[in-house]
Design a protein around this motif. Sequence first.
Motif, PDB file in Angstrom:
ATOM      1  N   ILE A  95      19.363 -48.609   3.831  1.00  0.00           N
ATOM      2  CA  ILE A  95      19.734 -47.399   3.084  1.00  0.00           C
ATOM      3  C   ILE A  95      19.512 -46.161   3.944  1.00  0.00           C
ATOM      4  CG2 ILE A  95      19.098 -45.933   1.112  1.00  0.00           C
ATOM      5  CD1 ILE A  95      18.387 -48.500  -0.420  1.00  0.00           C
ATOM      6  N   ILE A  96      18.310 -46.057   4.538  1.00  0.00           N
ATOM      7  CA  ILE A  96      17.958 -44.896   5.366  1.00  0.00           C
ATOM      8  C   ILE A  96      18.891 -44.789   6.561  1.00  0.00           C
ATOM      9  CG2 ILE A  96      16.144 -43.929   6.854  1.00  0.00           C
ATOM     10  CD1 ILE A  96      14.109 -45.298   4.896  1.00  0.00           C
ATOM     11  N   GLU A  97      19.156 -45.924   7.224  1.00  0.00           N
ATOM     12  CA  GLU A  97      20.007 -45.914   8.417  1.00  0.00           C
ATOM     13  C   GLU A  97      21.449 -45.541   8.082  1.00  0.00           C
ATOM     14  OE1 GLU A  97      19.003 -46.498  11.898  1.00  0.00           O
ATOM     15  OE2 GLU A  97      17.385 -45.753  10.637  1.00  0.00           O
ATOM     16  N   ILE A 102      25.766 -41.733   9.148  1.00  0.00           N
ATOM     17  CA  ILE A 102      26.998 -41.006   8.781  1.00  0.00           C
ATOM     18  C   ILE A 102      26.732 -39.547   8.413  1.00  0.00           C
ATOM     19  CG2 ILE A 102      28.099 -43.130   7.973  1.00  0.00           C
ATOM     20  CD1 ILE A 102      27.687 -42.135   5.124  1.00  0.00           C
ATOM     21  N   GLN A 103      25.475 -39.115   8.634  1.00  0.00           N
ATOM     22  CA  GLN A 103      25.069 -37.731   8.330  1.00  0.00           C
ATOM     23  C   GLN A 103      25.459 -37.351   6.894  1.00  0.00           C
ATOM     24  OE1 GLN A 103      26.787 -35.373  11.523  1.00  0.00           O
ATOM     25  NE2 GLN A 103      25.183 -36.006  12.947  1.00  0.00           N
ATOM     26  N   TRP A 104      24.891 -38.086   5.983  1.00  0.00           N
ATOM     27  CA  TRP A 104      25.178 -37.950   4.549  1.00  0.00           C
ATOM     28  C   TRP A 104      24.870 -36.542   4.059  1.00  0.00           C
ATOM     29  CZ3 TRP A 104      27.921 -40.929   1.480  1.00  0.00           C
ATOM     30  CH2 TRP A 104      27.805 -40.805   0.091  1.00  0.00           C
ATOM     31  N   ASN A 105      25.793 -35.993   3.299  1.00  0.00           N
ATOM     32  CA  ASN A 105      25.620 -34.656   2.735  1.00  0.00           C
ATOM     33  C   ASN A 105      24.571 -34.706   1.623  1.00  0.00           C
ATOM     34  OD1 ASN A 105      25.826 -32.129   1.509  1.00  0.00           O
ATOM     35  ND2 ASN A 105      28.026 -32.002   1.875  1.00  0.00           N
ATOM     36  N   THR A 160      18.342 -34.833  -5.421  1.00  0.00           N
ATOM     37  CA  THR A 160      17.645 -36.021  -4.938  1.00  0.00           C
ATOM     38  C   THR A 160      18.655 -37.022  -4.385  1.00  0.00           C
ATOM     39  OG1 THR A 160      15.913 -35.713  -6.594  1.00  0.00           O
ATOM     40  CG2 THR A 160      16.097 -37.901  -5.617  1.00  0.00           C
ATOM     41  N   THR A 161      18.402 -37.552  -3.190  1.00  0.00           N
ATOM     42  CA  THR A 161      19.320 -38.513  -2.569  1.00  0.00           C
ATOM     43  C   THR A 161      18.951 -39.951  -2.921  1.00  0.00           C
ATOM     44  OG1 THR A 161      19.676 -37.004  -0.718  1.00  0.00           O
ATOM     45  CG2 THR A 161      20.341 -39.283  -0.381  1.00  0.00           C
ATOM     46  N   ASN A 184      28.557 -40.313  -6.613  1.00  0.00           N
ATOM     47  CA  ASN A 184      28.592 -40.698  -5.193  1.00  0.00           C
ATOM     48  C   ASN A 184      27.600 -41.806  -4.859  1.00  0.00           C
ATOM     49  OD1 ASN A 184      30.563 -38.702  -4.381  1.00  0.00           O
ATOM     50  ND2 ASN A 184      28.969 -37.166  -4.694  1.00  0.00           N
ATOM     51  N   LEU A 185      27.180 -42.556  -5.867  1.00  0.00           N
ATOM     52  CA  LEU A 185      26.199 -43.621  -5.654  1.00  0.00           C
ATOM     53  C   LEU A 185      26.734 -44.672  -4.683  1.00  0.00           C
ATOM     54  CD1 LEU A 185      23.364 -44.610  -6.792  1.00  0.00           C
ATOM     55  CD2 LEU A 185      24.723 -46.205  -8.161  1.00  0.00           C
ATOM     56  N   GLN A 186      25.945 -44.969  -3.662  1.00  0.00           N
ATOM     57  CA  GLN A 186      26.320 -45.949  -2.644  1.00  0.00           C
ATOM     58  C   GLN A 186      25.543 -47.259  -2.778  1.00  0.00           C
ATOM     59  OE1 GLN A 186      28.832 -45.193  -0.289  1.00  0.00           O
ATOM     60  NE2 GLN A 186      29.025 -43.484  -1.715  1.00  0.00           N
ATOM     61  N   PHE A 187      24.293 -47.182  -3.245  1.00  0.00           N
ATOM     62  CA  PHE A 187      23.427 -48.363  -3.311  1.00  0.00           C
ATOM     63  C   PHE A 187      22.776 -48.491  -4.688  1.00  0.00           C
ATOM     64  CE2 PHE A 187      23.376 -46.935   1.098  1.00  0.00           C
ATOM     65  CZ  PHE A 187      23.601 -48.110   1.812  1.00  0.00           C
ATOM     66  N   LEU A 188      22.795 -49.700  -5.212  1.00  0.00           N
ATOM     67  CA  LEU A 188      22.006 -50.032  -6.405  1.00  0.00           C
ATOM     68  C   LEU A 188      21.117 -51.218  -6.034  1.00  0.00           C
ATOM     69  CD1 LEU A 188      21.196 -49.986  -9.397  1.00  0.00           C
ATOM     70  CD2 LEU A 188      23.148 -51.490  -9.863  1.00  0.00           C
ATOM     71  N   ILE A 189      19.809 -51.013  -6.073  1.00  0.00           N
ATOM     72  CA  ILE A 189      18.840 -52.075  -5.781  1.00  0.00           C
ATOM     73  C   ILE A 189      18.074 -52.389  -7.065  1.00  0.00           C
ATOM     74  CG2 ILE A 189      16.941 -52.808  -4.288  1.00  0.00           C
ATOM     75  CD1 ILE A 189      19.334 -51.891  -2.650  1.00  0.00           C
TER      76      ILE A 189
END
Length: 477
Positions: A95-97, A102-105, A160-161, A184-189
């Motif tokens: 997630i962090i990487e 991609i220099q997330w906004n 909050t990201t 804009n959710l990219q990850f659901l854990i």
Amino acid sequence: MVNLIQIKTFRNLTIVKLKKKIIWLQKLKKNNVLSKNTFEKFILSKKTTIRLLELFYTHLTKVQSVCIPYQICGFDILGSARTGSGKTIAFLIPIIEFFYTIQWNLKNGISALIITPTRELSLQNYYVLKDLLKYHSFSHGVVMGGANKKTEIEKLEKETTILVATPGRLLDHLKTTKNLKFQNLQFLIIDEADRCLEIGFEEEIVAIVKLLPKKRQTVLFSATQTRNIQSLSRISFQKTPVLLEIKENTREKIIENIDQGFVICKPEDKLVFLLTLIKKNRRKKIITFFNSCNEVKFFSALFRVIGLNVLELHGAKKQFKRTSTFFKFCKTKESILFCTDIAARGLDIPAVDWILQFNPPLEPKEYIHRIGRTGRGIHGKGWALLFLYPSEIAFLKFLKKNNINVKEFIFKKKKFSLLKQRISRFIEKNFYLKKLSKLAMKSFLNSYMNYRLKNIFDFRKININLVSESFGLNSIS
């Protein structure tokens, strides 16, 4: 005010510490201690790599070496791995990487969501995340039941990201909090998914999943694969996930690191035996498990009055007290914690010497989770003791069938009658303790009727009058 000299001194100290850790890593390389199974095999950012070195994370656990590549490549994952196998690092690093590469906004709102079953596990995951993000600029937060909702809303509105949450409070925010950005959710854990379902969060998780964007990467971890997990996975995943079952011979490792024992204890002697044992080991770090909140409340209050500094952790405790108790116990080298199974799973509590099970677990599989709080780490060593009534001895056969061999611990026989009388007189005179003892006794009897192994834990085989003595009561009236 902090002056320039102080800032320079701080920076120099930081550089010295980092140089020492780099020299330490180089020595490991020269001595061939580092194998290919290290974080070096992944091309991680310098910020993440430096932080991993500072936290002394070098070698990958099995779950990390298997899951990180799949998650980095964008696959949905349905993983099965035991508690304490390194799952948290495994799902946080990709997630962090991703956001860094991609220099997330930062104005994109909540872009990664981590759902955990209990407040303590949420806090633990949050602080691991916070540690890893030391050199990154991504905002992060945690929302959970029992915390101040207004404070949470204020933090959520500050873009909050990455968010860690318990299911109930998260659903509440999704339904009632305005200006929440989840599009804009990219990850659901979903961490410890089986535990989420066990404690009744199935409806909340299903409702949450329906409210979230469908285009996302989903990672679901559980200790076991059950029918409920399979039905939850059908709802959670938009495409067929990669099935990753990480087997690490858990029982063998537990038996290797933990000296497991049992003691057959008469109902009327159980309280004084526990007191004697804890007094002898008061300089150790001890966790004692009970099956109900009322039992934890009573025994904690009684032992504190006797003069033992006992901490208590259970679901009926207010959140800020639960949080402070958890971290206080983690930091101390010698302490006593009385708790329910709320502390049995997922929590990484360092250097626990003894696990005492005053009551056998209601669910047999919780035995492994309970004793797993000790003997952690490569060089970890711990002791576990199970209290059994004479009528419950068949539980040992059940454990043996599941390849868990527990030996009898021999203790010097003592006459407890005088100590029992003193305790019962003291409780009789103390209105508050007497009230707590009656509630604890009632909760114990209720929980005893809820045991799954009815042939072993038969309510008809226990003498209620004798059991009442283990709560300091002369009678059950």
